[in-house]
Scaffold this active site. Structure first.
Site, short mmCIF file in Angstrom:
data_model
loop_
_atom_site.label_atom_id
_atom_site.label_comp_id
_atom_site.label_asym_id
_atom_site.label_seq_id
_atom_site.Cartn_x
_atom_site.Cartn_y
_atom_site.Cartn_z
CG HIS A 169 -2.28 0.52 0.98
ND1 HIS A 169 -2.88 0.57 -0.26
CD2 HIS A 169 -3.20 1.06 1.85
CE1 HIS A 169 -4.09 1.09 -0.15
NE2 HIS A 169 -4.31 1.40 1.11
CG PHE A 228 -3.05 6.95 9.03
CD1 PHE A 228 -2.37 5.75 9.06
CD2 PHE A 228 -2.91 7.83 10.10
CE1 PHE A 228 -1.54 5.41 10.13
CE2 PHE A 228 -2.09 7.50 11.18
CZ PHE A 228 -1.41 6.29 11.19
CG ASN A 277 -8.92 4.98 4.22
OD1 ASN A 277 -8.20 4.55 3.32
ND2 ASN A 277 -9.69 4.19 4.96
CG ASN A 309 -10.99 3.56 0.70
OD1 ASN A 309 -11.99 3.71 0.00
ND2 ASN A 309 -10.85 2.53 1.53
#
Length: 263
Positions: free
Chosen positions: A87, A132, A134, A180
């Site tokens: 990610h 982060f 999102n 996201n």
């Protein structure tokens, strides 16, 4: 008695002036006694007068418009827990650009790690949001708004489950594709999707593995080696994008051969 003739006859005044005639001859004779510094001074004054003519104005170069910087954003999660995970390939791509171009990503602003520098002679900003994944748009949207960066000069780099591992894809615009982080960026651009993005393929999870668990897994040794080649291609793609434009960069990226066809 003609003074010039008598002087000439005794060799004081040269014969080369005789053709002038008596009146001009006498004028030439009178000039021959003017000190050389007086004549030079007169010539200099005439030259200065012509240079200082009020009709002549200095040429002023027009000011060049200020070059807007590119903003290159890598998406990921902050903290050691997420380092080297799938990610976070957006972070890693930005780190590769920073290292290659000698840009230090050391300042903290707008809830992001920021670095400023140049690619060629084009100013760039590198950003790694620390919100982060999102909530990435909170950081990216603030940077774009503050520096008034055109969206066509905002490149967002992120991981993509739907691309084969280590594959790159450069697009001029588009949706979030279920990512996201990209969803958040688009939301903070007030729904505007017209900005370039570089997708880095991380492949699909094996078997029945959950996607969330898969994207938070680190790469194995072989994957890491392949990914390093991908970062080299990504770096070249970003250089072409900034210096030569989107079309040339997209041709370079999107026509690249798969790794299994190389060598």
């Amino acid at each position: 008695m003609n003074v010039g003739a008598s002087l000439s006859s005794i060799g004081i005044f040269p014969n080369c002036y005789r053709w002038l005639g008596s009146s001009n001859y006498n004028k030439a004779l009178s000039l021959s006694w003017v000190p050389s510094w007086r004549m030079m001074s007169s010539a200099s004054s005439a030259t200065s007068a012509s240079i200082a003519s009020p009709t002549e104005r200095p040429v002023v170069e027009p000011l060049k418009p200020k070059q807007q910087p590119w903003l290159i954003v890598g998406l990921g999660n902050p903290g050691k827990k997420f380092q080297s995970t799938r990610h976070n390939v957006g972070f890693e791509m930005v780190d590769a650009i920073a290292e290659a171009e000698g840009i230090s990503i050391s300042s903290v602003s707008f809830r992001a790690l920021l670095g400023k520098g140049f690619i060629g002679d084009i100013p760039v900003m590198l950003a790694k949001p620390q919100t982060f994944m999102n909530a990435s748009g909170e950081s990216v949207g603030a940077i774009v708004s503050y520096y008034k960066i055109p969206l066509k000069q905002v490149l967002v780099i992120f991981d993509d489950l739907d691309l084969p591992f280590a594959k790159l894809r450069l697009l001029p615009k588009g949706g979030h594709g279920g990512h996201n982080g990209m969803r958040s960026v688009i939301d903070h651009f007030k729904g505007n999707r017209d900005f370039p993005r570089l997708r880095i393929g991380i492949g699909r999870p094996p078997g029945r593995m959950d996607s969330i668990n898969f994207v938070l897994r680190p790469f194995n040794k072989q994957e890491r080696e392949e990914l390093n080649f991908t970062f080299q291609d990504g770096l070249e793609a970003v250089r072409i994008l900034v210096l030569e434009g989107f079309n040339k960069s997209a041709t370079f990226v999107n026509s690249a051969k798969p790794l299994e066809q190389l060598g």
